[in-house]
Design an enzyme around this catalytic site. Structure first.
Site, PDB file in Angstrom:
ATOM      1  N   GLU A   1      38.200 -15.415 -10.083  1.00  0.00           N
ATOM      2  CA  GLU A   1      37.706 -16.664  -9.500  1.00  0.00           C
ATOM      3  C   GLU A   1      38.015 -17.846 -10.429  1.00  0.00           C
ATOM      4  OE1 GLU A   1      36.854 -17.636  -6.713  1.00  0.00           O
ATOM      5  OE2 GLU A   1      35.660 -19.443  -7.024  1.00  0.00           O
TER       6      GLU A   1
ATOM      7  N   TRP B   1      47.000 -30.181   9.821  1.00  0.00           N
ATOM      8  CA  TRP B   1      47.434 -29.363   8.677  1.00  0.00           C
ATOM      9  C   TRP B   1      48.598 -28.538   9.200  1.00  0.00           C
ATOM     10  CZ3 TRP B   1      47.755 -24.166   7.152  1.00  0.00           C
ATOM     11  CH2 TRP B   1      47.818 -23.942   5.769  1.00  0.00           C
TER      12      TRP B   1
ATOM     13  N   CYS C   1      43.093 -28.479  10.596  1.00  0.00           N
ATOM     14  CA  CYS C   1      43.104 -29.620  11.515  1.00  0.00           C
ATOM     15  C   CYS C   1      41.685 -30.012  11.925  1.00  0.00           C
ATOM     16  CB  CYS C   1      43.883 -29.271  12.768  1.00  0.00           C
ATOM     17  SG  CYS C   1      45.516 -28.645  12.456  1.00  0.00           S
TER      18      CYS C   1
ATOM     19  N   ASN D   1      44.003 -28.064  17.544  1.00  0.00           N
ATOM     20  CA  ASN D   1      43.812 -27.254  16.329  1.00  0.00           C
ATOM     21  C   ASN D   1      44.153 -25.822  16.697  1.00  0.00           C
ATOM     22  OD1 ASN D   1      42.654 -29.548  15.340  1.00  0.00           O
ATOM     23  ND2 ASN D   1      40.587 -28.706  15.139  1.00  0.00           N
ATOM     24  N   GLY D   2      44.860 -25.116  15.827  1.00  0.00           N
ATOM     25  CA  GLY D   2      45.148 -23.704  16.091  1.00  0.00           C
ATOM     26  C   GLY D   2      46.633 -23.447  16.196  1.00  0.00           C
TER      27      GLY D   2
ATOM     28  N   GLU E   1      43.962 -23.778  -7.959  1.00  0.00           N
ATOM     29  CA  GLU E   1      43.713 -24.590  -6.761  1.00  0.00           C
ATOM     30  C   GLU E   1      43.713 -26.084  -7.060  1.00  0.00           C
ATOM     31  OE1 GLU E   1      40.703 -22.588  -3.565  1.00  0.00           O
ATOM     32  OE2 GLU E   1      39.898 -22.809  -5.570  1.00  0.00           O
TER      33      GLU E   1
ATOM     34  N   HIS F   1      49.054  -3.341 -20.129  1.00  0.00           N
ATOM     35  CA  HIS F   1      49.911  -2.766 -19.081  1.00  0.00           C
ATOM     36  C   HIS F   1      50.770  -3.834 -18.414  1.00  0.00           C
ATOM     37  CE1 HIS F   1      47.949   1.050 -19.605  1.00  0.00           C
ATOM     38  NE2 HIS F   1      46.775   0.467 -19.465  1.00  0.00           N
TER      39      HIS F   1
ATOM     40  N   LYS G   1      40.212 -21.016  -9.265  1.00  0.00           N
ATOM     41  CA  LYS G   1      39.734 -22.415  -9.357  1.00  0.00           C
ATOM     42  C   LYS G   1      40.754 -23.274 -10.087  1.00  0.00           C
ATOM     43  CE  LYS G   1      37.261 -22.683  -6.998  1.00  0.00           C
ATOM     44  NZ  LYS G   1      36.806 -21.647  -6.172  1.00  0.00           N
TER      45      LYS G   1
HETATM   46  C1  G6P Z   1      40.038 -21.416   2.119  1.00  0.00           C
HETATM   47  C2  G6P Z   1      39.223 -22.279   1.189  1.00  0.00           C
HETATM   48  C3  G6P Z   1      38.558 -21.419   0.128  1.00  0.00           C
HETATM   49  C4  G6P Z   1      37.736 -20.318   0.787  1.00  0.00           C
HETATM   50  C5  G6P Z   1      38.575 -19.495   1.765  1.00  0.00           C
HETATM   51  C6  G6P Z   1      37.705 -18.573   2.600  1.00  0.00           C
HETATM   52  O1  G6P Z   1      41.118 -20.884   1.444  1.00  0.00           O
HETATM   53  O2  G6P Z   1      40.024 -23.251   0.565  1.00  0.00           O
HETATM   54  O3  G6P Z   1      37.715 -22.219  -0.670  1.00  0.00           O
HETATM   55  O4  G6P Z   1      37.222 -19.472  -0.201  1.00  0.00           O
HETATM   56  O5  G6P Z   1      39.240 -20.360   2.680  1.00  0.00           O
HETATM   57  O6  G6P Z   1      36.865 -19.377   3.377  1.00  0.00           O
HETATM   58  P1  G6P Z   1      35.482 -18.944   3.979  1.00  0.00           P
HETATM   59  O7  G6P Z   1      34.997 -20.169   4.700  1.00  0.00           O
HETATM   60  O8  G6P Z   1      35.739 -17.792   4.910  1.00  0.00           O
HETATM   61  O9  G6P Z   1      34.582 -18.554   2.857  1.00  0.00           O
END
Ligand code: G6P
Length: 612
Positions: A485, A74, A2, A98-99, A492, A508, A489
């Site tokens: 990673e 959000w 948010c 927010n929160g 996502e 495995h 990516k």
């Molecule tokens: C969210 C973002 C990611 C990020 C993760 C951790 O999921 O979409 O891109 O890696 O938060 O965020 P930070 O700000 O703690 O690195």
């Protein structure tokens, strides 16, 4: 997550609020809204939309106001819908939040018993009814908000407006909120970028602060109701954020821009090593020499992509410093019974510095007696930085694309510096080795630049992926976290289901999935594990699997009809993960581009995860 923008100014602030919300879009949201106070009648008008901020702009374009609150939501409690979008209103008061309010069920029951009627499924709505309720017996909105906050449990940043009052009242606890002091008004926002066009003078509110923003200035109290002097108790910071950082320029997407910024931001992050042959532990804070000298283990806490940089660092730290390194997902660590080690260096890695679980995990580690804390972060004044004894600030600049790219590689650069530093202190990294590592780091921006030049070849690979539904990413050793990673990516931003695996684990389990429809992407640097990896690749090829291999120039991997090889310009030793991940970032970006997804704002995801 948010976003909040609020303003009280001497002219129409509707365009500013829309611009501010647009700048906060990158955080991720599924609905948006604003409450404007009519200057003549004092009445509030609310606009809400489950579309983009642009829809809100359209709805409100013929309205003007000099004080108002605005929000991107959000969804946590209650589906994304207009009735759940903020602001929530009751009795001439509007609130954005927010929160998460954890005691909202109890508060809702109490308020229902008093006759308040709820019109949404959100936790937020209790806040507005509670303010209305308490305002009946308090002299002003400010006091009613301060009293309300004392009854809230959980995480919040709120902005409140009331019919007839020419002010906005804000407060925060656990979620970020800052004030902006301008020439033509005063403002509040969850992120400085939202206020960039009106002010750079920023005041960060602390836990439990309540502030009233008006044209006359700011009135504020802390969590204990002690009046605060803005500029003294809460210093004024001048934001150095540049407009270019929050604009795409000639790039099609922020993610593409951020991928291509990596040589520059790596150079900025490594600027302090200059031409040095040796590192000072002071780059992690004044007390780092003393703290590091007593460290016998490292615990890294992080989420998402930052967790993956921690996983790479484990290989570096154990190899260079010879001390045990554990890497844990912050949301797991904070709730499990673990064995505290007060001599362990606890490292929080976070791009945003706001991630609720990472912040809570550091607080939890401290509560267990582990006071040697280091924040590795891209946001200087963030909660995580403030929570830790030591800090290293990466200089990635603002990262807008939800899928993290340049924040990741700058974290890797910083973690490599940490591994060298700990290795040196422990007597395992010689002066000669250190000078070599620093030389490699200095060359890193150029090495990354050469990987970026592979974009045309990567685009051709990406075309072949648009119709795929699944993919496996394999890596070994230092490149196993890069496989994770790479898979993250791809899922996502392209929504293709992808899994990262250590190649040795193939037989495995995941080998059962391999057939002509399951492409296997492999990271094959020319390192000590290459021959082992080649055997793993054979296992895929002999089961009709199609292989896409990111190899080094000199990895002798032979191409065939079902084995495609893309060669990175050079093998880069311990820093090789930084190069290979850039190739995978470009790959995911181009697959998503072919698929036509919303690359910078993937569905359901948020940039800063400020709730659990
Ligand atoms: C969210 C973002 C990611 C990020 C993760 C951790 O999921 O979409 O891109 O890696 O938060 O965020 P930070 O700000 O703690 O690195």
């Amino acid at each position: 997550m948010c976003g909040i923008v609020a303003a009280v100014a001497d002219g129409n602030i509707v365009p500013l609020l829309i611009e501010g919300l647009t700048r906060l879009e990158y955080r991720g949201y599924d609905s948006a809204g604003l409450a404007l106070r009519d200057d003549t009648s004092g009445k509030l008008t609310r606009f809400r939309s489950i579309g983009r901020v642009a829809d809100l702009a359209e709805q409100s374009k013929n309205h003007t106001a000099t004080s108002s609150i605005a929000h991107t939501r959000w969804a946590t409690h209650g589906a994304p819908s207009e009735r759940n979008a903020h602001p929530h209103m009751s009795g001439g008061i509007a609130v954005v939040h927010n929160g998460i309010i954890e005691n909202y069920v109890a508060l809702r029951e109490m308020l229902r018993a008093q006759g308040y009627v709820f019109s949404s499924d959100t936790d937020t709505e209790v806040i507005v009814h509670l303010i209305v309720h308490l305002a009946k017996t308090t002299p002003d909105l400010f006091t009613a908000v301060a009293q309300t906050c004392k009854q809230l449990e959980g995480i919040y940043a709120i902005a409140v407006i009331r019919e007839g009052d020419n002010c906005v009242v804000v407060s925060r606890h656990g979620a970020p909120l800052l004030l902006g002091l301008g020439e033509h008004g005063n403002y509040a926002a969850s992120d400085a970028s939202a206020l960039l066009s009106v002010t750079r003078k920023i005041v960060y509110l602390e836990e439990g602060d309540v502030a009233e923003i008006s044209l006359a200035g700011i009135r504020a109290v802390d969590a204990g109701d002690t009046p605060l002097k803005i500029g003294i108790d809460r210093p004024i910071h001048i934001s150095t954020l540049s407009a270019a950082e929050v604009e795409k320029g000639d790039y099609a997407h922020f993610m593409q821009k951020e991928i291509f910024e990596q040589p520059e931001v790596l150079a900025a992050t490594l600027e302090m090593i200059g031409g040095a042959q040796s590192l000072s532990p002071n780059i992690f804070g004044a007390s780092a020499p003393e703290v590091f000298a007593d460290v016998n283990a490292v615990l890294i806490l992080a989420c998402g992509t930052s967790f993956h940089s921690g996983l790479v660092a484990r290989y570096w730290i154990e190899q260079l410093a010879g001390i045990p390194c554990t890497v844990e997902i912050a949301s797991e660590y904070r709730y499990r019974v673990s064995v505290p080690n007060p001599r362990q260096l606890v490292v929080a890695i976070s791009q945003s510095g706001e991630t609720a679980d990472t912040l809570a995990s550091i607080k939890f580690a401290k509560s267990l007696g582990m006071g040697k804390t280091l924040a590795l972060c891209n946001a200087p004044e963030s909660a995580i930085v403030r929570e830790c004894a030591l800090r290293f600030l990466t200089r990635a600049g603002k990262e807008i694309g939800v899928a993290s790219t340049k924040a990741f590689t700058t974290q890797l650069a910083a973690l490599f510096l940490l591994a060298i530093t700990l290795g040196k202190i422990g007597g395992r990294v010689s002066a000669k080795d250190e000078a070599e590592y620093l030389k490699d780091l200095r060359h890193l921006p150029l090495a990354v630049q050469k990987v970026l030049a592979l974009e045309p070849a990567i685009k051709i690979w990406a075309q072949r992926f648009a119709d795929k539904h699944h993919a496996l990413f394999l890596g070994r050793g230092l490149h196993y976290p890069i496989a994770l990673e790479g898979a993250l990516k791809l899922k996502e931003i392209s929504y293709i289901h992808a899994e990262g695996y250590p190649a040795g684990e193939l037989k495995h389990g995941p080998l059962a999935l391999v057939d002509e429809n399951m492409p296997v992407i492999s990271i094959a640097p020319n390192d000590a594990l290459l021959s082992k990896l080649k055997s793993n690749l054979e296992e895929v090829a002999s089961r009709s699997g199609e292989l896409y291999v990111f190899a080094d120039a000199d990895s002798a991997i032979i191409e065939s009809a079902r084995v495609h090889v893309l060669r990175l310009p050079e093998h880069y030793g311990l820093l090789s993960p930084v190069l290979h991940v850039v190739a995978l970032q470009l790959f995911s970006y181009h697959v998503a581009l072919v698929k036509g997804t919303d690359i910078d704002k993937p569905r359901n995801l948020a940039k800063s995860v400020t709730v659990e």
